[in-house]
Design an enzyme around this catalytic site. Structure first.
Site, PDB file in Angstrom:
ATOM      1  N   MET A 124       0.869  -1.180   0.000  1.00 27.68           N
ATOM      2  CA  MET A 124       0.000   0.000   0.000  1.00 27.68           C
ATOM      3  C   MET A 124       0.900   1.223   0.000  1.00 27.68           C
ATOM      4  SD  MET A 124      -2.991  -1.165   2.658  1.00 27.68           S
ATOM      5  CE  MET A 124      -1.847  -2.001   3.774  1.00 27.68           C
TER       6      MET A 124
ATOM      7  N   GLN B 276       7.892  -5.116  -2.763  1.00 30.31           N
ATOM      8  CA  GLN B 276       7.175  -5.092  -4.038  1.00 30.31           C
ATOM      9  C   GLN B 276       7.973  -4.200  -4.994  1.00 30.31           C
ATOM     10  OE1 GLN B 276       3.594  -2.719  -5.212  1.00 30.31           O
ATOM     11  NE2 GLN B 276       2.587  -4.718  -5.152  1.00 30.31           N
TER      12      GLN B 276
ATOM     13  N   HIS C 225       5.125  -5.995  -9.178  1.00 28.24           N
ATOM     14  CA  HIS C 225       3.812  -5.352  -9.354  1.00 28.24           C
ATOM     15  C   HIS C 225       3.416  -5.465 -10.822  1.00 28.24           C
ATOM     16  CE1 HIS C 225       0.362  -2.961  -8.864  1.00 28.24           C
ATOM     17  NE2 HIS C 225       0.814  -2.080  -7.991  1.00 28.24           N
ATOM     18  N   GLY C 226       2.495  -6.383 -11.104  1.00 25.15           N
ATOM     19  CA  GLY C 226       2.008  -6.583 -12.461  1.00 25.15           C
ATOM     20  C   GLY C 226       0.540  -6.244 -12.607  1.00 25.15           C
ATOM     21  N   ALA C 227       0.056  -5.297 -11.788  1.00 27.19           N
ATOM     22  CA  ALA C 227      -1.382  -5.012 -11.725  1.00 27.19           C
ATOM     23  C   ALA C 227      -1.671  -3.524 -11.906  1.00 27.19           C
ATOM     24  CB  ALA C 227      -1.930  -5.483 -10.373  1.00 27.19           C
ATOM     25  N   HIS C 228      -2.956  -3.208 -11.948  1.00 28.87           N
ATOM     26  CA  HIS C 228      -3.505  -1.859 -11.763  1.00 28.87           C
ATOM     27  C   HIS C 228      -3.143  -0.843 -12.832  1.00 28.87           C
ATOM     28  CE1 HIS C 228      -3.437  -2.998  -7.199  1.00 28.87           C
ATOM     29  NE2 HIS C 228      -4.300  -3.713  -7.902  1.00 28.87           N
TER      30      HIS C 228
ATOM     31  N   TYR D 203       0.092  -0.335 -14.075  1.00 26.84           N
ATOM     32  CA  TYR D 203       1.483   0.119 -14.035  1.00 26.84           C
ATOM     33  C   TYR D 203       2.292  -0.600 -15.121  1.00 26.84           C
ATOM     34  CZ  TYR D 203       0.116   2.502  -9.760  1.00 26.84           C
ATOM     35  OH  TYR D 203      -0.514   3.325  -8.865  1.00 26.84           O
TER      36      TYR D 203
ATOM     37  N   ARG E 248       1.800  -9.643  -8.473  1.00 22.79           N
ATOM     38  CA  ARG E 248       0.463  -9.100  -8.222  1.00 22.79           C
ATOM     39  C   ARG E 248      -0.219  -8.875  -9.560  1.00 22.79           C
ATOM     40  NH1 ARG E 248      -1.788  -4.288  -4.180  1.00 22.79           N
ATOM     41  NH2 ARG E 248      -3.434  -5.664  -3.411  1.00 22.79           N
TER      42      ARG E 248
END
Length: 374
Positions: free
Chosen positions: A34, A110, A177-180, A182, A230
């Site tokens: 977060m 992360q 971080h492979g999400a959202h 980015y 992620r």
């Protein structure tokens, strides 16, 4: 705070150990990444270490740090977001690791790059152009030129260096971080990846950047060092996005990531209980677990009676929601680990209070919590 009934299902399953390779977590509860931006000049200080330690002391089995930026000038848009390179930042992270381990928990960094989600001209390097697979922002508008293959190789190298540093500092694994929406996710998403070379095209080709990234990290850290990724269907600008709209497409995509070396899938959803595809009650995490058999983390409004969109758009707090459905799905092996985000921000002792049945003592999450590292 809402007066929800006591949990009908036993919470015991949340507090069982779980082993991945040579790593054993003492509980199934995960603190997910977060973004907090309390690291001046990208350097996490004693307050950051204390913030993570408080969760580690309270029955959180695995902590995944806030997104930590790899060594690339256009990685972030905010100078107070933590770096994962440079002596000062890495020394700060070494102290975080020491404190979390001393408190009995495990921790992954992360590893993160914003890609085209970073506005042009952002600090701390306003002269650096934002990068992405096709130079398209999340609305599909052209902002810069597509990444060259040389740039791709350089960025992958920066991720590998970060993973090597994580292992050297004593982190217990890494999360990509492979999400959202980015950088890594921009390669996955057809809207932001319009390439015609080997990094663009069908589902498998759009995963090629991540495949090479994971393979390179795996070669660096060895076979038994956990690599998590992620993933999400939703993007920060489109909560209804669904690039993988059938189980078959999702399976094709996941299989190549497993072959590349992903051990853990961290499945981001706004609400962990919502069915992912018609005709099944399985959540996003449930489908990923079913299709891969790999360790799966669920996340999305666990323990809250409001989802995160309402919390931010309406500026209100959230009371405690009973976790019976979560416990039932865990008992059914729909997923292995449970990430608790905003409930843990609101109350560092959330997990311990759940374990001890002290529901009435849970602290409320409000957006005010985000102003400090409580």
């Amino acid at each position: 705070m809402s007066n929800q009934p006591q949990n009908v299902h036993s919470t015991e399953a949340l507090f069982q150990p779980y082993t991945i390779h040579n790593l054993t977590l003492q509980t199934r509860i995960v603190m997910p990444a977060m973004g907090r931006a309390f690291s001046p000049n990208g350097v996490p200080g004693p307050d950051v270490a204390a913030y993570y330690r408080r969760r580690a002391e309270n029955d959180v089995g695995l902590i995944i740090t806030e997104g930590a930026v790899i060594d690339h000038p256009a990685g972030t848009s905010e100078p107070r977001i933590s770096n994962f390179y440079g002596e000062a930042a890495l020394n700060g992270w070494a102290e975080v690791v020491r404190q979390v381990h001393e408190a009995g928990s495990k921790i992954f960094p992360q590893l993160w790059h914003m890609g085209m989600a970073r506005p042009l001209g952002s600090q701390p390097n306003p002269e650096a152009l934002s990068i992405g697979p096709s130079g398209l922002d999340l609305e599909g508008k052209k902002v810069t030129e597509p990444m060259t293959e040389e740039e791709i190789v350089k960025v992958i190298g920066a991720y590998v260096d970060a993973a090597a540093n994580a292992k050297r500092l004593g982190f217990d694994g890494v999360e990509i971080h492979g999400a959202h929406g980015y950088l890594v996710d921009q390669f996955f998403w057809e809207k932001t990846n319009q390439r015609t070379d080997r990094y663009g095209g069908d589902i498998i080709k759009r995963a090629q950047f991540a495949i090479e990234l994971v393979e390179a990290i795996r070669a660096e850290v060895g076979p038994d060092y956990p690599i998590a990724m992620r993933l999400s269907q939703w993007k920060m600008n489109d909560y209804n996005a669904k690039p993988f709209d059938t189980p078959d497409k999702l399976e094709q995509f996941l299989n190549v990531l497993v072959q590349a070396g992903v051990d853990i899938f961290h499945c981001s959803a706004r609400r962990f209980w919502v069915p992912e595809f018609e005709g099944s009650d399985l959540s996003f995490a449930g489908w990923v677990k079913k299709l891969t058999g790999k360790t799966t983390i669920t996340v999305g409004s666990v323990g809250l009676d409001e989802d995160f969109v309402s919390l931010y758009t309406e500026g209100k707090g959230a009371g405690h929601q009973d976790i019976n459905e979560l416990l039932e799905r865990l008992d059914n092996n729909e997923f292995d680990l449970v990430a608790v985000g905003r409930a843990l921000l609101g109350d560092p002792a959330w997990a311990t209070k759940i374990r001890e049945g002290r529901i009435q003592d849970l602290q409320t999450f409000t957006p005010e919590v985000l102003k400090t590292l409580n």
